[in-house]
Design an enzyme around this catalytic site. Structure first.
Site, PDB file in Angstrom:
ATOM      1  N   CYS A  19       1.095  -1.124   0.068  1.00  0.00           N
ATOM      2  CA  CYS A  19      -0.103  -0.016  -0.110  1.00  0.00           C
ATOM      3  C   CYS A  19       0.991   1.252   0.110  1.00  0.00           C
ATOM      4  O   CYS A  19       0.547   1.973  -0.774  1.00  0.00           O
ATOM      5  CB  CYS A  19      -0.932  -0.060   1.134  1.00  0.00           C
ATOM      6  SG  CYS A  19      -1.623   1.491   1.335  1.00  0.00           S
ATOM      7  N   CYS A  41      -1.317   1.507  -3.229  1.00  0.00           N
ATOM      8  CA  CYS A  41      -2.380   2.634  -3.080  1.00  0.00           C
ATOM      9  C   CYS A  41      -1.783   4.260  -2.757  1.00  0.00           C
ATOM     10  O   CYS A  41      -2.073   5.213  -3.571  1.00  0.00           O
ATOM     11  CB  CYS A  41      -3.097   2.603  -1.671  1.00  0.00           C
ATOM     12  SG  CYS A  41      -3.473   0.848  -1.371  1.00  0.00           S
ATOM     13  N   LYS A  44       0.299   5.280  -6.317  1.00  0.00           N
ATOM     14  CA  LYS A  44      -0.815   5.368  -7.088  1.00  0.00           C
ATOM     15  C   LYS A  44      -1.691   6.552  -7.087  1.00  0.00           C
ATOM     16  O   LYS A  44      -2.127   7.307  -7.993  1.00  0.00           O
ATOM     17  CB  LYS A  44      -1.438   3.924  -6.888  1.00  0.00           C
ATOM     18  CG  LYS A  44      -2.506   3.767  -7.732  1.00  0.00           C
ATOM     19  CD  LYS A  44      -4.116   4.320  -7.573  1.00  0.00           C
ATOM     20  CE  LYS A  44      -4.741   4.185  -6.303  1.00  0.00           C
ATOM     21  NZ  LYS A  44      -5.333   2.746  -6.115  1.00  0.00           N
ATOM     22  N   TYR A  94      -8.980  -3.556 -11.534  1.00  0.00           N
ATOM     23  CA  TYR A  94      -8.751  -2.247 -10.609  1.00  0.00           C
ATOM     24  C   TYR A  94      -7.430  -1.676 -11.003  1.00  0.00           C
ATOM     25  O   TYR A  94      -7.551  -0.486 -11.525  1.00  0.00           O
ATOM     26  CB  TYR A  94      -8.227  -2.670  -9.256  1.00  0.00           C
ATOM     27  CG  TYR A  94      -9.324  -2.566  -8.066  1.00  0.00           C
ATOM     28  CD1 TYR A  94     -10.322  -3.964  -7.969  1.00  0.00           C
ATOM     29  CD2 TYR A  94      -9.619  -1.688  -7.267  1.00  0.00           C
ATOM     30  CE1 TYR A  94     -11.060  -4.188  -7.048  1.00  0.00           C
ATOM     31  CE2 TYR A  94     -10.657  -1.958  -6.184  1.00  0.00           C
ATOM     32  CZ  TYR A  94     -11.411  -3.212  -6.121  1.00  0.00           C
ATOM     33  OH  TYR A  94     -12.202  -3.188  -5.259  1.00  0.00           O
ATOM     34  N   GLU A 154      -7.312   1.643 -13.498  1.00  0.00           N
ATOM     35  CA  GLU A 154      -6.682   2.914 -12.591  1.00  0.00           C
ATOM     36  C   GLU A 154      -5.368   3.359 -13.677  1.00  0.00           C
ATOM     37  O   GLU A 154      -5.200   4.559 -13.764  1.00  0.00           O
ATOM     38  CB  GLU A 154      -6.320   2.412 -11.417  1.00  0.00           C
ATOM     39  CG  GLU A 154      -7.381   2.415 -10.465  1.00  0.00           C
ATOM     40  CD  GLU A 154      -7.170   1.982  -8.870  1.00  0.00           C
ATOM     41  OE1 GLU A 154      -6.091   1.921  -8.617  1.00  0.00           O
ATOM     42  OE2 GLU A 154      -8.005   2.349  -8.067  1.00  0.00           O
ATOM     43  N   HIS A 209     -27.668  20.887  -1.278  1.00  0.00           N
ATOM     44  CA  HIS A 209     -27.702  21.440  -2.830  1.00  0.00           C
ATOM     45  C   HIS A 209     -26.674  22.434  -3.081  1.00  0.00           C
ATOM     46  O   HIS A 209     -26.539  23.466  -1.931  1.00  0.00           O
ATOM     47  CB  HIS A 209     -29.196  21.684  -3.121  1.00  0.00           C
ATOM     48  CG  HIS A 209     -29.472  22.133  -4.081  1.00  0.00           C
ATOM     49  ND1 HIS A 209     -29.565  21.358  -5.431  1.00  0.00           N
ATOM     50  CD2 HIS A 209     -29.851  23.474  -4.851  1.00  0.00           C
ATOM     51  CE1 HIS A 209     -29.942  22.242  -6.415  1.00  0.00           C
ATOM     52  NE2 HIS A 209     -30.101  23.442  -6.182  1.00  0.00           N
ATOM     53  N   GLU A 234     -26.683  14.575  -4.099  1.00  0.00           N
ATOM     54  CA  GLU A 234     -28.063  14.603  -3.624  1.00  0.00           C
ATOM     55  C   GLU A 234     -28.929  13.821  -4.069  1.00  0.00           C
ATOM     56  O   GLU A 234     -29.838  13.562  -3.509  1.00  0.00           O
ATOM     57  CB  GLU A 234     -28.376  16.075  -3.736  1.00  0.00           C
ATOM     58  CG  GLU A 234     -28.634  16.496  -4.965  1.00  0.00           C
ATOM     59  CD  GLU A 234     -29.005  18.112  -4.965  1.00  0.00           C
ATOM     60  OE1 GLU A 234     -30.198  18.510  -4.624  1.00  0.00           O
ATOM     61  OE2 GLU A 234     -28.289  19.031  -5.703  1.00  0.00           O
TER      62      GLU A 234
HETATM   63  P1  NDP Z   1      -7.659  -8.204 -10.747  1.00  0.00           P
HETATM   64  O1  NDP Z   1      -7.816  -9.540 -10.134  1.00  0.00           O
HETATM   65  O2  NDP Z   1      -8.702  -7.277 -10.195  1.00  0.00           O
HETATM   66  O3  NDP Z   1      -7.693  -7.988 -12.272  1.00  0.00           O
HETATM   67  C1  NDP Z   1      -6.816  -8.953 -13.029  1.00  0.00           C
HETATM   68  C2  NDP Z   1      -7.069  -8.622 -14.397  1.00  0.00           C
HETATM   69  O4  NDP Z   1      -6.249  -9.323 -15.307  1.00  0.00           O
HETATM   70  C3  NDP Z   1      -8.568  -9.090 -14.771  1.00  0.00           C
HETATM   71  O5  NDP Z   1      -9.201  -8.292 -15.565  1.00  0.00           O
HETATM   72  C4  NDP Z   1      -8.147 -10.289 -15.409  1.00  0.00           C
HETATM   73  O6  NDP Z   1      -9.276 -10.857 -16.525  1.00  0.00           O
HETATM   74  C5  NDP Z   1      -6.972 -10.133 -16.277  1.00  0.00           C
HETATM   75  N1  NDP Z   1      -6.402 -11.239 -16.379  1.00  0.00           N
HETATM   76  C6  NDP Z   1      -5.906 -12.117 -15.705  1.00  0.00           C
HETATM   77  N2  NDP Z   1      -5.135 -13.172 -16.077  1.00  0.00           N
HETATM   78  C7  NDP Z   1      -5.007 -12.799 -17.573  1.00  0.00           C
HETATM   79  C8  NDP Z   1      -4.340 -13.413 -18.380  1.00  0.00           C
HETATM   80  N3  NDP Z   1      -3.637 -14.586 -18.079  1.00  0.00           N
HETATM   81  N4  NDP Z   1      -4.261 -12.921 -19.597  1.00  0.00           N
HETATM   82  C9  NDP Z   1      -5.080 -11.734 -19.801  1.00  0.00           C
HETATM   83  N5  NDP Z   1      -5.818 -11.064 -18.841  1.00  0.00           N
HETATM   84  C10 NDP Z   1      -5.701 -11.602 -17.510  1.00  0.00           C
HETATM   85  O7  NDP Z   1      -6.254  -7.868 -10.263  1.00  0.00           O
HETATM   86  P2  NDP Z   1      -5.475  -6.324  -9.923  1.00  0.00           P
HETATM   87  O8  NDP Z   1      -4.101  -6.848 -10.248  1.00  0.00           O
HETATM   88  O9  NDP Z   1      -6.005  -5.264 -10.806  1.00  0.00           O
HETATM   89  O10 NDP Z   1      -5.892  -5.955  -8.576  1.00  0.00           O
HETATM   90  C11 NDP Z   1      -5.491  -6.883  -7.459  1.00  0.00           C
HETATM   91  C12 NDP Z   1      -6.397  -6.568  -6.268  1.00  0.00           C
HETATM   92  O11 NDP Z   1      -5.385  -5.774  -5.723  1.00  0.00           O
HETATM   93  C13 NDP Z   1      -7.786  -6.159  -6.639  1.00  0.00           C
HETATM   94  O12 NDP Z   1      -8.548  -7.257  -6.623  1.00  0.00           O
HETATM   95  C14 NDP Z   1      -7.967  -5.151  -5.362  1.00  0.00           C
HETATM   96  O13 NDP Z   1      -8.527  -6.218  -4.272  1.00  0.00           O
HETATM   97  C15 NDP Z   1      -6.699  -4.569  -5.125  1.00  0.00           C
HETATM   98  N6  NDP Z   1      -6.534  -3.267  -5.424  1.00  0.00           N
HETATM   99  C16 NDP Z   1      -7.190  -2.209  -4.915  1.00  0.00           C
HETATM  100  C17 NDP Z   1      -7.389  -1.114  -5.341  1.00  0.00           C
HETATM  101  C18 NDP Z   1      -8.116   0.052  -4.727  1.00  0.00           C
HETATM  102  O14 NDP Z   1      -8.906  -0.403  -3.741  1.00  0.00           O
HETATM  103  N7  NDP Z   1      -8.606   1.159  -5.352  1.00  0.00           N
HETATM  104  C19 NDP Z   1      -6.655  -0.621  -6.496  1.00  0.00           C
HETATM  105  C20 NDP Z   1      -5.704  -1.620  -7.027  1.00  0.00           C
HETATM  106  C21 NDP Z   1      -5.563  -2.949  -6.663  1.00  0.00           C
HETATM  107  P3  NDP Z   1     -10.630 -11.725 -16.104  1.00  0.00           P
HETATM  108  O15 NDP Z   1     -11.536 -10.628 -15.672  1.00  0.00           O
HETATM  109  O16 NDP Z   1     -10.954 -12.281 -17.219  1.00  0.00           O
HETATM  110  O17 NDP Z   1     -10.292 -12.653 -14.928  1.00  0.00           O
END
Ligand code: NDP
Length: 451
Positions: free
Chosen positions: A42, A47, A50, A177, A181, A434, A439
């Protein structure tokens, strides 16, 4: 048996540090080992940096808006090197705070890698070996690259904060995510962004209307979002990379950024040898008190792959201390956790999506999508969304979804009401503030649909 410590924490991220400090405050003798930097994902590579990059990336659009509001301003060039230096000095400052918090709490720290040699003994990479009555694993997770030819050419989120220079063009792979982002951040910083997502719509699992609107806005803001697209292979070519996609022609990018998920850091800790069970993704399996199959060993945070969010890891750490050191068994409450995705615009969400809720019970959906005042004034196209998913039977608000600038701030507040079990009528009893965007959450009279 006399132990060196009452608690040994492995991992100095948000969850581990909080658990160590709170345990020490009960009078326990606590030690913590961290092999890298204090603050963990984080603070050091997630976080915090970022969000600072989100702030940096929002200025060009703000300055364009400022002109329409009568200001003579324009965003000149972005000084990545200057920003990066400032960013890292801020991270150094925050790491220092984390170290001091531990020191001032009386926690002994070891800047070393730790491995379990038995259920109560930790072997450190410094050669030392210490014993503890309880051991808490809080080692987090790490980004992973997909298995495909040339994947080694791609960077991951850990690398983005250390780039020597911003690329002219980048391919962001993934639709979660992190992918969304950073697609928005890099686009805001002037990088030409293409995003490949293998599914039909980005942000799988979130409310469909909300993810659709964010996707539209991302495209409107200039991101080339390619749905149903993945990479077949990547090859390096003079200062860049050529990507062969599953659909369409080959394309060259300066950088490839994999945001394709994360994996728990549970390897080489000596866990399986001791009987700690790991799941398919390498996550440490724990019960509702964060206890593993070995009674003296507990685990919290991303290494357990429950809900991978910093505030959740912190709460898991505090519940662990309450259970083990205050004799008050406290399960971790993972229900109705508000969360935000810092895309542009942001999504703030708590509770069930419309799709998940209607699979469970009959619902009413209250929603409105409109151009907010600030945008309409300058002839902008960006819309916001305010949405409540309501149980027909109990009238409780089962889900609240906001797409808007500042949605993260708004959902924190709405999350209190939803967590308290507020009904639609409770929302309606609250007087509107408002003129604001939010709202609308208390003024939506008729349901848009029932299902
Ligand atoms: P996610 O699991 O959210 O997303 C991974 C993405 O990669 C998905 O879209 C997935 O597709 C895709 N993917 C996975 N494997 C492959 C592959 N082999 N080829 C192509 N695409 C693939 O992971 P993140 O890394 O984005 O984030 C991890 C975690 O970190 C989040 O779940 C969240 O809990 C936390 N986080 C929170 C944030 C916040 O609170 N603002 C910010 C950043 C992270 P598919 O959908 O098809 O599986």
């Amino acid at each position: 048996m006399a132990f060196d410590y009452d608690l040994f924490v492995i991992g100095g991220g948000s969850g581990g540090v909080r658990a160590a400090r709170v345990a020490a405050a009960t009078g326990a003798r606590v030690a913590l080992a961290e092999e890298s930097r204090y603050g963990g994902t984080c603070v050091i590579r997630g976080c915090v940096p970022k969000k600072l990059m989100v702030f940096a990336s929002e200025f060009p659009a703000e300055m364009e808006a400022a002109q329409s509001y009568g200001w003579t301003v324009h965003a000149g060039g972005f000084d990545w090197t200057g920003f990066r230096t400032h960013l890292h000095s801020e991270l150094d400052r925050l790491e220092g705070i984390y170290r001091n918090l531990l020191k001032n709490s009386g926690v002994t720290t070891f800047d070393a890698r730790a491995r379990l040699s038995d259920a109560h003994t930790v072997a450190l990479s410094t050669g030392e070996s210490v014993t503890a009555k309880h051991i808490l694993i809080a080692t987090g997770g790490r980004p992973i690259r997909p298995e495909l030819p040339g994947a080694e050419h791609g960077i991951v989120s850990d690398d983005i904060f250390h780039l020597e220079e911003l690329p002219k063009s980048i391919l962001v792979v993934g639709g979660g995510y992190i992918a969304c982002e950073f697609a928005c951040i890099l686009n805001g910083l002037g990088v030409e962004v293409t995003q490949y997502y293998r599914g039909a719509q980005i942000l799988r699992g979130f409310d469909e209307e909300a993810r659709g609107l964010v996707s539209e806005d991302m495209i409107e803001n200039g991101i080339d979002v390619r749905l149903g697209t993945n990479i077949l292979d990547i090859r390096a070519e003079e200062g860049g990379y050529v990507v062969k996609p599953t659909s369409g022609a080959e394309k060259r990018f300066d950088k490839i950024f994999f945001a394709t998920g994360r994996r728990p850091n549970s390897g080489d800790l000596g866990l399986e040898e001791l009987g700690v069970r790991l799941g398919r993704n390498g996550q440490i399996e724990v019960d509702e008190y964060s206890q593993t199959a070995v009674p003296s060993i507990y685990a919290i945070g991303d290494v357990t792959d429950r809900v991978n969010l910093t505030p959740v890891a912190i709460r898991e750490g505090m519940a662990f201390v309450e259970t083990v050191f205050n004799g008050n068994p406290t399960p971790v409450d993972h229900d109705l956790i508000p969360t935000a995705i810092f895309t542009q615009p942001e999504i703030g969400t708590v509770g069930l999506s419309e799709e998940a809720a209607r699979d469970i019970e009959p619902i009413e959906v209250y929603c409105t999508s409109f151009r907010p005042m600030k945008t309409a004034f300058i002839g902008g196209t960006g819309r916001v969304l305010m949405k409540l998913v309501v149980s027909q039977a109990t009238r409780r608000v089962l889900g609240c979804h906001i797409v808007a600038p500042g949605a993260g701030e708004m959902i924190q507040m709405a999350g209190i009401a939803v967590k308290m079990g507020a009904t639609k009528e409770d929302f309606d009893r609250v007087c509107a503030v408002h003129p604001t965007m939010s709202e609308e959450l208390v003024t939506m009279k008729a349901p848009m649909r029932k299902s």
